[in-house]
Scaffold this active site. Structure first.
Site, PDB file in Angstrom:
ATOM      1  N   THR A 121       2.210  -0.233  -2.799  1.00  8.27           N
ATOM      2  CA  THR A 121       3.531   0.640  -2.590  1.00  8.27           C
ATOM      3  C   THR A 121       4.690  -0.169  -2.838  1.00  8.27           C
ATOM      4  OG1 THR A 121       2.330   2.256  -1.422  1.00  8.27           O
ATOM      5  CG2 THR A 121       4.970   2.429  -1.494  1.00  8.27           C
ATOM      6  N   ASP A 174      -0.107   4.846   5.417  1.00  4.56           N
ATOM      7  CA  ASP A 174      -1.131   6.244   5.147  1.00  4.56           C
ATOM      8  C   ASP A 174      -0.651   7.372   4.728  1.00  4.56           C
ATOM      9  OD1 ASP A 174      -3.252   7.850   5.296  1.00  4.56           O
ATOM     10  OD2 ASP A 174      -3.818   7.435   7.407  1.00  4.56           O
TER      11      ASP A 174
END
Length: 264
Positions: A121, A174
């Site tokens: 990310t 997450d």
């Protein structure tokens, strides 16, 4: 309050640019799947192209050889193979009660490890010279995800949020858990009410950790005036900062916090 996002988009390499095209040239917020790819290509992005690499194919083959373990399936049979999967025979879908749910307590969830080998990310916030604030997040998603899965990356307020009047926030970790809490929206609204970026970031992470004590995630927060901070849970998190007076970025390391919420 301008926004654009794409999800489950294949065959187009530059997802963040595709999201910007959605923002600039449509009245929509989110495009997904094959049609998102077609839209991006129609607006000038290269494609369709094969995004697989030798490394990604090697990882996929090793995963298949390991009976598709680990994966994100639950309450299915068989639990230790590549399927086809079926609901467990003990699952009772006729029971509509919520008596088995632990609404007030914490939830222990089986999660796959998030680390430098399976995590990609990138979230970036920018404050320009006239004070406009922008933020964007891009990711390939979770390794071994179920086809069709959409994570927190394109969800407004989860992986990113910005407001010229306040500042910006980016998140990683997450995503299936974090999107339930819209942590970046929480950060911005906390800062709007007067919280400093550090306290706002820690508060948003704590709200998640109280319910999911084994989750892994992090946020960064930056005010419209350039004050910045980060908070994380379950791992050590790093983010970088650069201002015009600097020749290179400065990297900041954030250590995990305990799940203790801040009360404004």
């Amino acid at each position: 309050m301008e926004i654009g996002a794409v999800a489950a988009m294949r065959y187009v390499k530059d997802g963040i640019r595709a999201a910007r095209l959605v923002m600039q040239y449509t009245e929509h917020t989110l495009l997904v799947g094959e049609k998102a790819s077609l839209f991006a290509i129609s607006m000038g992005l290269p494609g369709p192209m094969n995004l697989s690499s030798e490394e990604s194919l090697h990882k996929w083959n090793k995963w298949k050889e390991n009976d598709c373990q680990p994966n994100f399936r639950k309450n299915v049979s068989p639990s230790n193979s590549c399927g086809p999967y079926h609901p467990n025979i003990n699952s009772d879908f006729s029971d509509t009660s919520c008596s088995s749910l632990n609404h007030m307590g914490t939830t222990i969830r089986k999660i796959l490890p998030v680390n430098i080998f399976n995590h990609d990310t990138i979230s970036m916030a920018v404050v320009d010279k006239v004070g406009h604030v922008a933020v964007g997040t891009s990711t390939n998603g979770a390794t071994s995800k179920i086809p069709g899965r959409v994570g927190d990356g394109p969800i407004p307020g989860s992986s990113a949020y910005a407001d010229d009047e306040v500042g910006a926030c980016g998140a990683t970790g997450d995503g299936d858990i974090m999107m339930r809490f819209l942590p970046c929206y929480q950060v911005i609204e906390s800062m709007r009410r007067g919280m400093q970026p550090k306290i706002a970031a820690e508060d948003a992470i704590s709200r998640i950790a109280i319910k999911f004590p084994n989750f892994i995630g992090a946020v960064f927060a930056v005010s419209k005036n350039g004050l910045h901070a980060g908070a994380c849970h379950g791992w050590t998190f790093q983010y970088s900062v650069r201002v015009p007076s600097m020749e290179d970025v400065e990297v900041f390391t954030v250590t995990p916090q305990t799940a203790s919420p801040h009360v404004p």
